[in-house]
Design an enzyme around this catalytic site. Sequence first.
Site, PDB file in Angstrom:
ATOM      1  CG  ASN A   1       1.714 -33.578 -21.966  1.00  0.00           C
ATOM      2  OD1 ASN A   1       1.055 -33.219 -20.985  1.00  0.00           O
ATOM      3  ND2 ASN A   1       2.768 -32.912 -22.395  1.00  0.00           N
TER       4      ASN A   1
ATOM      5  CE  LYS B   1      22.460 -47.706 -11.194  1.00  0.00           C
ATOM      6  NZ  LYS B   1      23.874 -48.068 -11.398  1.00  0.00           N
TER       7      LYS B   1
ATOM      8  CE1 TYR C   1      17.361 -28.606 -24.906  1.00  0.00           C
ATOM      9  CE2 TYR C   1      18.888 -27.585 -26.442  1.00  0.00           C
ATOM     10  CZ  TYR C   1      17.914 -28.522 -26.169  1.00  0.00           C
ATOM     11  OH  TYR C   1      17.493 -29.384 -27.159  1.00  0.00           O
TER      12      TYR C   1
ATOM     13  CE  LYS D   1      19.021 -31.602 -24.834  1.00  0.00           C
ATOM     14  NZ  LYS D   1      18.316 -32.898 -24.806  1.00  0.00           N
TER      15      LYS D   1
ATOM     16  CB  THR E   1      10.058 -30.335 -31.164  1.00  0.00           C
ATOM     17  OG1 THR E   1      10.875 -29.406 -30.443  1.00  0.00           O
ATOM     18  CG2 THR E   1      10.911 -31.128 -32.155  1.00  0.00           C
TER      19      THR E   1
END
Length: 311
Positions: free
Chosen positions: A52, A135, A175, A179, A210
């Site tokens: 976005n 990378k 998730y 993580k 967030t």
Amino acid sequence: MSNRYRLTPHLKQTSGMAPPTAIITGAASGIGLALTKFLLERGWAVCMADLNEPKEKLNNTLFVKTDVSSWDQQAALFEQAYTWQGRLDFHAANAGIDDRDDIFHSLSSASTKPPKQPNMLCFAVNLHGPYYGIKLAAHYMTLPSTAAGKPKPGGKIVVTSSAAGIYPSPFAPQYAATKHALVGLVRSLAPIAAAVNIKVNAICPALVRTGLAPPGLLEQFTEDQFTPMSTMMRCFSALADFDDVGKEDWVEKGKSGETVEGNLDELTWHQPPGRPDEASYINEEGQNAWAKIYFERNKNFAAMDWVNGKM
């Protein structure tokens, strides 16, 4: 892929000298946007990557629409960012999403209704994306960039893991898995990244306001349960020493392989568990044996042609 160049004249001099430059993924909102502003206040140029476009117009930024789960799009992102300023000093692999599948709450009691292939987008964004970014960052950070004002090759990378990368999260196992994996990746890459003057670390935010959370979730918590964005900026600062970027020993003096949790006003440093004394296979001599074999094998893999399944 859309771009937007906004660079004020006082940062880009006619001599070709450029300000320290960062690439931040997930930069249009949340922690990524806060970090972008934090760096801009300190004279950095920031390439903002996101699906976005940012709602705010920010000077000294370049926006590149990017799906971080795509190697091709990230490769184009890094190429454009490096072309823009001629240097890369810092990369925040920050973009992430939450779970897109369930195992145990969607079981069928009918043998004729086996599970469908799961949605693995969470792994593609949260794990493949940062790996791609590391990378690519390693390549562009180690290019000689003295003409753009960078003292020496190298740079710093901070990966956004999560408190879910430290503690179990039964409500979001995909998730949590990605993580946790990022913490292991950072700890494992840090020793070998040092050879090319790169530092790799991870931040682990607790509950931060967030756009990641599903609708209605954040309203379930009181204000005193949220970690302020300022705490997360302290985490980044502790790992990247942004104000010292112009010094020749900026990278060498920095932390690497560290995991710092930002929870409320506290920064908590998490160390890897110690190995038992019996684990002689991974002592210094053992590690050298593993390294010799794996580095040679993986180097050979990198040299192979995997296009269309050809080797």
